[in-house]
Design a protein around this motif. Sequence first.
Motif, mmCIF file in Angstrom:
data_model
loop_
_atom_site.group_PDB
_atom_site.id
_atom_site.type_symbol
_atom_site.label_atom_id
_atom_site.label_comp_id
_atom_site.label_asym_id
_atom_site.label_seq_id
_atom_site.Cartn_x
_atom_site.Cartn_y
_atom_site.Cartn_z
ATOM 1 N N THR A 248 -11.322 4.709 -34.231
ATOM 2 C CA THR A 248 -12.430 3.993 -33.592
ATOM 3 C C THR A 248 -13.714 4.232 -34.383
ATOM 4 O O THR A 248 -13.910 5.301 -34.965
ATOM 5 N N ARG B 146 -22.589 -0.090 -19.522
ATOM 6 C CA ARG B 146 -21.253 -0.467 -20.009
ATOM 7 C C ARG B 146 -20.970 -1.926 -19.634
ATOM 8 O O ARG B 146 -20.482 -2.230 -18.544
ATOM 9 N N ASP C 52 -18.971 -3.934 -21.397
ATOM 10 C CA ASP C 52 -17.565 -4.214 -21.710
ATOM 11 C C ASP C 52 -16.958 -2.939 -22.265
ATOM 12 O O ASP C 52 -17.638 -1.916 -22.387
ATOM 13 N N ASP C 53 -15.680 -2.967 -22.604
ATOM 14 C CA ASP C 53 -14.972 -1.754 -22.993
ATOM 15 C C ASP C 53 -14.891 -1.531 -24.505
ATOM 16 O O ASP C 53 -14.271 -0.565 -24.946
ATOM 17 N N GLU C 54 -15.495 -2.387 -25.284
ATOM 18 C CA GLU C 54 -15.419 -2.215 -26.735
ATOM 19 C C GLU C 54 -16.194 -0.970 -27.174
ATOM 20 O O GLU C 54 -17.322 -0.737 -26.729
ATOM 21 N N ILE C 55 -15.605 -0.176 -28.038
ATOM 22 C CA ILE C 55 -16.273 0.990 -28.602
ATOM 23 C C ILE C 55 -17.048 0.536 -29.827
ATOM 24 O O ILE C 55 -16.473 0.026 -30.790
#
Length: 347
Positions: free
Chosen positions: A55, A107, A109-112
């Motif tokens: 990531t 937060r 969305d969940d994208e790192i």
Amino acid sequence: MKTAVFVEPGKVEAQELPKPTVKNPTDAVLKIVRACVCGSDLWWYRGINDRQKNTPVGHEAVGIVESVGSEVTNVKPGDFVIAPFTHGCGHCAACLAGFDGNCENARTDDEIVGYQGEYLRFKNANWALVKVPGQPSDYSDAQLNDLLTLADVMATGYHAAATAEVKDGDTVMVMGDGAVGLCGVIAAKLRGAKRIIAMSRHADRQALAQEFGATDVVAERGDDAVKRVMELTDGAGADAVLECVGTAQSVDTAVKVGRAGAVVGRVGVPQKAEMNTNNLFWKNIGLRGGIASVTTYDRDVLLDAVLTGKIHPGKVFTQRFDLDHVAEAYAAMDKREAIKSLLVISD
């Protein structure tokens, strides 16, 4: 685009990833000018904390706005901005109370996303981004480094001082000689502390702490440190304590060196699930702190302090690298060869 990626504990490398695009109407895409490695990054780098492998990494940067979502009106393409790690929305209860580090909508969305790359998709860009006058070319190398610290480390040091309620004339104890602790020294002086006792056993960090405003340096640890601080304060203890480490010993010492009624401002990421709070009770000591309110502090105090030359927190960057040498940037901090590693991404 080229970006730094966590492969596995002890291994970070630059990889080619797709260039980010605006996904949500509150997003902005930034072209990164400078980024850096944070002491908190070392916890997953060393395998102490878990992190998803492969990531992108990093959470501190300054850059140029390249594109914005339809709901972003406070910044526009071409603007030079500080990119706080906090992504505050500006309108939830936490942000309105001045705690954008605890934003309820950070937060989206969940994208790192990782700041240590050529481009960054920044969330909640309309409120959270801090606009800097002019362009990077208008600033010296040292000034750009000062501005970069406002994405996290200087704001976090200031959060320690603010939550510890440092005020004019105080005697302040600063636990930790990393970049956050050193910025805590700056913050204590900025808020009017008369005496600042820095805890450090490394000569280069001691020298920088004193340059930033420390009046005394304590090299001891644990109970020996407590004894030394009490000697320096004629048995009274400190009016305020900045805990910038996060270990059990650091927190224990912070409580013991505070005078009755002192407040400990805690910003060191906790490394132990529990702590004994009974010692707080017996001395009427308060414990505050947590995630810094980066955008709030930058706008209220820190950006002006940097632009007017009142503070120079960029001196915490003692080694510089490019993205192709990001592995060396992490290793330098891991080995304590650098106080904080700078990543120069673009002009």
